[in-house]
Design a protein around this motif. Structure first.
Motif, PDB file in Angstrom:
ATOM      1  N   LEU A   1      -1.183  10.302  -9.952  1.00 32.08           N
ATOM      2  CA  LEU A   1      -2.095   9.211 -10.064  1.00 32.08           C
ATOM      3  C   LEU A   1      -3.169   8.996  -9.088  1.00 32.08           C
ATOM      4  CD1 LEU A   1      -3.673   6.877 -11.957  1.00 32.08           C
ATOM      5  CD2 LEU A   1      -2.482   5.015  -9.940  1.00 32.08           C
ATOM      6  N   ASN A   2      -4.570   9.478  -9.315  1.00 38.82           N
ATOM      7  CA  ASN A   2      -5.619  10.021  -8.825  1.00 38.82           C
ATOM      8  C   ASN A   2      -6.133   8.155  -8.075  1.00 38.82           C
ATOM      9  OD1 ASN A   2      -7.006  10.387  -6.762  1.00 38.82           O
ATOM     10  ND2 ASN A   2      -8.874  10.947  -7.814  1.00 38.82           N
ATOM     11  N   LEU A   3      -4.980   7.681  -6.822  1.00 42.59           N
ATOM     12  CA  LEU A   3      -4.824   6.825  -6.102  1.00 42.59           C
ATOM     13  C   LEU A   3      -6.605   7.236  -4.879  1.00 42.59           C
ATOM     14  CD1 LEU A   3      -4.682   3.570  -5.553  1.00 42.59           C
ATOM     15  CD2 LEU A   3      -3.004   4.081  -5.123  1.00 42.59           C
TER      16      LEU A   3
ATOM     17  N   LEU B   1      -7.994  -1.824  -6.919  1.00 41.95           N
ATOM     18  CA  LEU B   1      -7.628  -0.216  -6.857  1.00 41.95           C
ATOM     19  C   LEU B   1      -8.231   0.562  -7.184  1.00 41.95           C
ATOM     20  CD1 LEU B   1      -4.411  -0.503  -9.433  1.00 41.95           C
ATOM     21  CD2 LEU B   1      -4.459  -0.536  -7.179  1.00 41.95           C
ATOM     22  N   ASP B   2      -8.699   2.081  -6.297  1.00 39.95           N
ATOM     23  CA  ASP B   2      -9.893   2.879  -6.520  1.00 39.95           C
ATOM     24  C   ASP B   2      -8.636   3.914  -7.709  1.00 39.95           C
ATOM     25  OD1 ASP B   2     -11.730   4.417  -7.404  1.00 39.95           O
ATOM     26  OD2 ASP B   2     -12.251   4.216  -4.432  1.00 39.95           O
ATOM     27  N   CYS B   3      -9.275   3.720  -9.121  1.00 38.24           N
ATOM     28  CA  CYS B   3      -8.341   4.768  -9.915  1.00 38.24           C
ATOM     29  C   CYS B   3      -8.491   4.786 -10.892  1.00 38.24           C
ATOM     30  CB  CYS B   3      -6.969   4.508  -9.708  1.00 38.24           C
ATOM     31  SG  CYS B   3      -6.964   2.542 -10.490  1.00 38.24           S
ATOM     32  N   ASP B   4      -8.818   5.819 -11.741  1.00 33.81           N
ATOM     33  CA  ASP B   4      -9.421   5.790 -12.881  1.00 33.81           C
ATOM     34  C   ASP B   4      -8.014   5.305 -14.274  1.00 33.81           C
ATOM     35  OD1 ASP B   4     -10.942   7.350 -12.059  1.00 33.81           O
ATOM     36  OD2 ASP B   4     -10.038   9.413 -12.076  1.00 33.81           O
ATOM     37  N   LEU B   5      -7.527   3.938 -13.903  1.00 31.18           N
ATOM     38  CA  LEU B   5      -7.188   3.003 -14.655  1.00 31.18           C
ATOM     39  C   LEU B   5      -7.935   1.846 -15.677  1.00 31.18           C
ATOM     40  CD1 LEU B   5      -3.623   3.029 -13.452  1.00 31.18           C
ATOM     41  CD2 LEU B   5      -3.751   4.876 -14.642  1.00 31.18           C
TER      42      LEU B   5
ATOM     43  N   GLU C   1      -4.062  -1.932 -17.251  1.00 28.95           N
ATOM     44  CA  GLU C   1      -3.348  -0.095 -17.176  1.00 28.95           C
ATOM     45  C   GLU C   1      -2.791  -0.993 -15.579  1.00 28.95           C
ATOM     46  OE1 GLU C   1      -3.797   3.402 -19.389  1.00 28.95           O
ATOM     47  OE2 GLU C   1      -5.024   2.899 -17.888  1.00 28.95           O
ATOM     48  N   GLN C   2      -3.829  -1.266 -14.612  1.00 27.02           N
ATOM     49  CA  GLN C   2      -4.114  -1.268 -13.245  1.00 27.02           C
ATOM     50  C   GLN C   2      -3.293  -2.267 -12.804  1.00 27.02           C
ATOM     51  OE1 GLN C   2      -7.646  -1.798 -11.046  1.00 27.02           O
ATOM     52  NE2 GLN C   2      -8.749  -0.681 -12.352  1.00 27.02           N
ATOM     53  N   ALA C   3      -3.833  -3.896 -13.496  1.00 25.63           N
ATOM     54  CA  ALA C   3      -2.673  -4.699 -13.028  1.00 25.63           C
ATOM     55  C   ALA C   3      -0.561  -4.183 -13.908  1.00 25.63           C
ATOM     56  CB  ALA C   3      -2.561  -5.861 -14.841  1.00 25.63           C
ATOM     57  N   ALA C   4      -0.572  -3.954 -14.371  1.00 25.07           N
ATOM     58  CA  ALA C   4       1.148  -3.073 -15.067  1.00 25.07           C
ATOM     59  C   ALA C   4       1.472  -1.902 -13.360  1.00 25.07           C
ATOM     60  CB  ALA C   4       0.704  -2.721 -15.914  1.00 25.07           C
ATOM     61  N   PHE C   5       0.759  -2.041 -12.928  1.00 22.56           N
ATOM     62  CA  PHE C   5       0.547  -0.521 -11.856  1.00 22.56           C
ATOM     63  C   PHE C   5       0.423  -1.629 -10.559  1.00 22.56           C
ATOM     64  CE2 PHE C   5      -0.565   1.202  -8.209  1.00 22.56           C
ATOM     65  CZ  PHE C   5       0.262   2.686  -8.254  1.00 22.56           C
ATOM     66  N   PHE C   6       0.102  -2.544 -10.114  1.00 21.11           N
ATOM     67  CA  PHE C   6       0.340  -3.345  -9.448  1.00 21.11           C
ATOM     68  C   PHE C   6       1.369  -4.498  -9.737  1.00 21.11           C
ATOM     69  CE2 PHE C   6      -0.777  -7.233  -7.041  1.00 21.11           C
ATOM     70  CZ  PHE C   6      -1.076  -6.884  -5.884  1.00 21.11           C
TER      71      PHE C   6
ATOM     72  N   GLY D   1       0.987  -1.018  -0.501  1.00 19.24           N
ATOM     73  CA  GLY D   1      -0.191  -0.137   0.120  1.00 19.24           C
ATOM     74  C   GLY D   1       1.087   1.417  -0.052  1.00 19.24           C
ATOM     75  N   SER D   2       2.058   1.194   0.769  1.00 23.15           N
ATOM     76  CA  SER D   2       2.809   2.417   1.166  1.00 23.15           C
ATOM     77  C   SER D   2       3.650   2.783  -0.688  1.00 23.15           C
ATOM     78  CB  SER D   2       3.957   2.665   2.070  1.00 23.15           C
ATOM     79  OG  SER D   2       3.327   2.680   3.075  1.00 23.15           O
ATOM     80  N   ILE D   3       4.186   1.452  -0.973  1.00 21.85           N
ATOM     81  CA  ILE D   3       4.516   1.665  -2.579  1.00 21.85           C
ATOM     82  C   ILE D   3       3.442   2.344  -3.760  1.00 21.85           C
ATOM     83  CG2 ILE D   3       5.134   0.396  -4.426  1.00 21.85           C
ATOM     84  CD1 ILE D   3       7.309   1.386  -1.264  1.00 21.85           C
ATOM     85  N   ALA D   4       2.150   2.236  -3.168  1.00 23.86           N
ATOM     86  CA  ALA D   4       1.531   2.399  -4.583  1.00 23.86           C
ATOM     87  C   ALA D   4       1.663   3.494  -4.389  1.00 23.86           C
ATOM     88  CB  ALA D   4      -0.295   1.474  -4.478  1.00 23.86           C
ATOM     89  N   ARG D   5       1.224   4.315  -2.839  1.00 22.60           N
ATOM     90  CA  ARG D   5       1.109   5.161  -2.462  1.00 22.60           C
ATOM     91  C   ARG D   5       2.409   6.275  -3.390  1.00 22.60           C
ATOM     92  NH1 ARG D   5      -3.128   7.614  -2.780  1.00 22.60           N
ATOM     93  NH2 ARG D   5      -3.912   6.955  -1.173  1.00 22.60           N
TER      94      ARG D   5
END
Length: 143
Positions: free
Chosen positions: A68-70, A106-110, A114-119, A56-60
């Motif tokens: 990115l508006n996470l 994820l609660d974001c606009d991807l 894109e969410q899978a790549a971000f994760f 969670g910290s790294i995602a932020r």
């Protein structure tokens, strides 16, 4: 340049282990059914929470870097282990988790892709994930 982190913990009566880290008091204990007083989470539960917390910290951090508006993230970490070894019973399995499972929403606009790549990038940058996935030398000594 490396950075060193360290903590000091103390085993008290029964199974209660406590620490104070930067003014944050943390307790680890066993459930009453396992002989503890249930004054904190178990070490294995804390381990799973630590992995989720790092993810969670790294995602932020990444969301801030990428503007990115996470809005939020739900992280579930689970794992299977055989308690026989830690209880001193014979077993052919290792003491720790045999495998860990991480699921996130994820609660974001991807888009889903894109969410899978971000994760995937989040997990690749997470130090706790790295320490679990790859071998880390450990030294233990009595003071």
């Amino acid at each position: 340049m490396n950075k060193t982190l360290s903590i000091h913990a103390k085993l008290n009566e029964h199974f209660l282990i406590q620490t104070d880290i930067r003014g944050h008091h943390l307790s680890i204990d066993q459930p009453q059914s396992a002989g503890g007083q249930d004054e904190g989470v178990s070490p294995l539960e804390m381990f799973l929470f630590t992995l989720a917390g790092c993810i969670g910290s790294i995602a932020r951090i990444m969301a801030m870097q990428q503007r990115l508006n996470l809005r939020g993230m739900s992280i579930e970490v689970s794992g299977d282990y055989d308690p026989a070894g830690l209880l001193g019973k014979a077993t052919d399995q290792r003491m720790g988790f045999q495998q860990l499972f991480i699921q996130a929403q994820l609660d974001c606009d991807l888009s889903p892709v894109e969410q899978a790549a971000f994760f995937d990038q989040v997990c690749a940058r997470c130090p706790v994930h790295d320490n679990i996935q790859y071998s880390t030398a450990i030294s233990h000594n009595l003071l």
